[in-house]
Design a protein around this motif. Sequence first.
Motif, short mmCIF file in Angstrom:
data_model
loop_
_atom_site.label_atom_id
_atom_site.label_comp_id
_atom_site.label_asym_id
_atom_site.label_seq_id
_atom_site.Cartn_x
_atom_site.Cartn_y
_atom_site.Cartn_z
N LEU A 226 0.83 -1.20 0.00
CA LEU A 226 0.00 0.00 0.00
C LEU A 226 0.86 1.25 0.00
CD1 LEU A 226 -3.04 0.72 0.10
CD2 LEU A 226 -2.77 1.00 2.56
N ARG A 227 1.92 1.24 0.81
CA ARG A 227 2.82 2.40 0.87
C ARG A 227 3.52 2.61 -0.47
NH1 ARG A 227 4.97 1.08 5.26
NH2 ARG A 227 6.79 -0.02 4.47
N GLN A 228 3.98 1.54 -1.08
CA GLN A 228 4.62 1.66 -2.39
C GLN A 228 3.64 2.15 -3.45
OE1 GLN A 228 8.12 1.41 -1.48
NE2 GLN A 228 8.15 0.62 -3.55
N SER A 229 2.39 1.73 -3.34
CA SER A 229 1.39 2.07 -4.37
C SER A 229 0.91 3.51 -4.25
CB SER A 229 0.19 1.13 -4.27
OG SER A 229 0.56 -0.20 -4.47
N LEU A 230 0.70 3.97 -3.02
CA LEU A 230 0.00 5.23 -2.82
C LEU A 230 0.82 6.33 -2.15
CD1 LEU A 230 -3.46 3.83 -1.64
CD2 LEU A 230 -2.69 4.36 -3.96
N GLY A 231 1.94 5.97 -1.54
CA GLY A 231 2.72 6.98 -0.85
C GLY A 231 3.53 7.83 -1.81
N LYS A 232 3.51 9.14 -1.62
CA LYS A 232 4.32 10.03 -2.44
C LYS A 232 5.79 9.85 -2.08
CE LYS A 232 1.16 13.51 -4.07
NZ LYS A 232 0.93 14.95 -4.32
N THR A 233 6.60 9.75 -3.09
CA THR A 233 7.99 9.34 -2.90
C THR A 233 8.92 10.37 -3.52
OG1 THR A 233 7.30 7.04 -2.99
CG2 THR A 233 9.65 7.49 -3.29
N SER A 234 9.88 10.84 -2.75
CA SER A 234 10.85 11.80 -3.27
C SER A 234 12.23 11.17 -3.28
CB SER A 234 10.86 13.08 -2.43
OG SER A 234 11.17 12.79 -1.08
N LEU A 235 13.09 11.76 -4.08
CA LEU A 235 14.42 11.19 -4.31
C LEU A 235 15.44 12.30 -4.54
CD1 LEU A 235 16.39 8.83 -5.05
CD2 LEU A 235 15.50 9.03 -7.40
N GLN A 236 16.57 12.17 -3.89
CA GLN A 236 17.74 12.98 -4.20
C GLN A 236 18.82 12.06 -4.76
OE1 GLN A 236 18.51 14.91 -0.37
NE2 GLN A 236 18.36 16.90 -1.38
N VAL A 237 19.41 12.48 -5.86
CA VAL A 237 20.53 11.74 -6.43
C VAL A 237 21.80 12.55 -6.21
CG1 VAL A 237 21.53 10.73 -8.50
CG2 VAL A 237 19.05 10.68 -8.17
N GLN A 238 22.74 11.96 -5.49
CA GLN A 238 24.02 12.59 -5.27
C GLN A 238 25.02 12.03 -6.28
OE1 GLN A 238 24.88 11.65 -1.14
NE2 GLN A 238 23.81 13.47 -0.41
N LEU A 239 25.54 12.91 -7.12
CA LEU A 239 26.56 12.52 -8.09
C LEU A 239 27.92 12.83 -7.49
CD1 LEU A 239 24.91 13.76 -11.42
CD2 LEU A 239 24.77 11.50 -10.34
N LEU A 240 28.69 11.80 -7.23
CA LEU A 240 29.93 11.95 -6.49
C LEU A 240 31.11 12.23 -7.42
CD1 LEU A 240 29.51 8.95 -4.02
CD2 LEU A 240 28.65 11.30 -3.80
N HIS A 310 11.35 9.81 1.76
CA HIS A 310 12.42 10.43 0.98
C HIS A 310 13.58 9.44 0.83
CE1 HIS A 310 14.86 13.60 -0.77
NE2 HIS A 310 15.83 13.30 0.07
N ASN A 311 14.11 9.32 -0.38
CA ASN A 311 15.21 8.42 -0.67
C ASN A 311 16.42 9.23 -1.13
OD1 ASN A 311 13.86 5.39 -1.10
ND2 ASN A 311 12.45 7.08 -1.47
N THR A 312 17.60 8.72 -0.81
CA THR A 312 18.85 9.32 -1.30
C THR A 312 19.69 8.23 -1.94
OG1 THR A 312 18.83 11.02 0.44
CG2 THR A 312 20.92 10.62 -0.69
N ILE A 313 20.15 8.49 -3.15
CA ILE A 313 20.99 7.54 -3.87
C ILE A 313 22.28 8.25 -4.28
CG2 ILE A 313 21.20 6.17 -5.99
CD1 ILE A 313 18.17 5.81 -5.88
N SER A 314 23.40 7.59 -4.07
CA SER A 314 24.70 8.15 -4.45
C SER A 314 25.26 7.35 -5.62
CB SER A 314 25.68 8.11 -3.27
OG SER A 314 25.21 8.92 -2.22
N ILE A 315 25.71 8.06 -6.64
CA ILE A 315 26.31 7.43 -7.82
C ILE A 315 27.62 8.13 -8.12
CG2 ILE A 315 26.00 6.90 -10.27
CD1 ILE A 315 23.00 7.04 -9.86
N LYS A 316 28.67 7.35 -8.25
CA LYS A 316 29.98 7.94 -8.51
C LYS A 316 30.09 8.26 -10.00
CE LYS A 316 34.74 7.75 -7.01
NZ LYS A 316 35.68 7.12 -6.08
N ALA A 317 30.32 9.53 -10.31
CA ALA A 317 30.40 9.97 -11.70
C ALA A 317 31.41 11.10 -11.85
CB ALA A 317 29.02 10.41 -12.20
#
Length: 476
Positions: A226-240, A310-317
């Motif tokens: 239910l949370r995955q289906s209906l919850g509003k989801t934000s994301l920050q992408v950190q480019l390292l 809120h989600n945070t993802i780090s990607i080395k670039a």
Amino acid sequence: MTAIDHLYFTLKKPLTWLLLFFSLYGAGTTPLRAQQSAQLPLSKTRLLFVLDASGSMLAPWDVGTRMDAAKNLLSFMVDSLRTNPQVELGLRVYGHQAQRQNNDCRDSKLEVGFSQKNHDAIIKTLKAVQPKGNTPLAYSLEEAAKDFPAGNQYRNILILITDGLESCGGDPCAVSLALQKKKVFLQPFVIALSQEAGMEQQFNCMGDYYDASNITRFRAALNKALRQSLGKTSLQVQLLDEQNRPRQTDLNMSFVNSATGEVMYNFIHFLDSRGRPDSIFIDPVPAYSIIVNTLPPVVQHGIVLEGGTHNTISIKAPEGVLRLQQQNHWEYAGGVRALVRLPDQAQTLHIQAMGSDQKYLAGTYDIEVHTLPKVYFRSVKIDGGQTRTLTIPAPGILNVRSDVASWSSLYLLKEGGLQELILQLEDKNSINSLALQPGDYRLVYRAKNAQGSKFTQIKELTISSGKTVNLNLFGR
């Protein structure tokens, strides 16, 4: 109080806060820092419950049976979603119309179709369902595709609740993937109420699989779905960068649905005045591969977001700069280009103009500069945050005059008496003006009207940067 009533109240309490959150949050509340975007997920959702009512759902399960647990928990969820105008519900049931011995592999029915106010109808239907027959999973998924009304104003979500594997010879994994690719629905949620051998393998390929082999896990799985289906989801992408600092930015990021390969979002990364990535809002249901479009691109697979938070993802670039410079490169007709490749690969990564700067992912590259002759640089290292400069010597000029038509070939002389063919000159009487890299050359030629190869002539010359050499082949 009956055993069923006790189960109802036992299951519903942990869900109360969650469903209240969705009822309020789904009704239009917007985070203060959200930005206007043409790529926001659709705000309206159609949620189809596909319920297993095969005979095995009569198995005892804590208080009551598996079916008792499914009925009561689903009834509470449906009732609590009445206040969310952004959600429409539907109910499909399979295995409930024919006894198992009849082996009815088409025993699947949309019991309650989608509409705004069908909550009572779904709850009433759930109470009346009695488990009986087989598990026609693949067929039920195929039929479920017809349950969602046409149009693209809604996200289509399917939650499958089952305690058994496909029993009619179908391939639910193939059906699920085909329907996702057709954009009938997003990745399904599969909640398994038992642990049959092979269940995880089959259900993992169908969608987002949850082991709900007891009531506690069942409740948690429904919460998550239910949370995955209906919850509003934000994301920050950190480019390292090269020092693992989140300072890279202004790069295009593509979000690819891992199951279907479809590009679902494109964003150009942004850092605010304080050096922080902004938040983006995307659908948390699919798993993603994120492509950061550096040269070459960086790809991070298996990105699974936590819905409703809120989600945070780090990607080395880390990126560095390649600078190509050459005096008088305009002497070459059409200019000078360099082909940039990864080591030992034939495919060209990028074509860079002479006199330009270009960012590349930190790493090692092979460079082929299209001067005459070509100039090669092997294993050129470009460090993150640094500029690597390649300086190509300036060309000289060779003017070749031929008053008669002739056959002419120009060679670059190499060590050990070797030569490399550079080009064939025009075979008519003319003046050829060529920009050449510094070096020693040999011109081999013969007049077209000469009667034999013995009349071949050879001239050797040296080209220096910024200098001009004039040759008159036949001295007229």
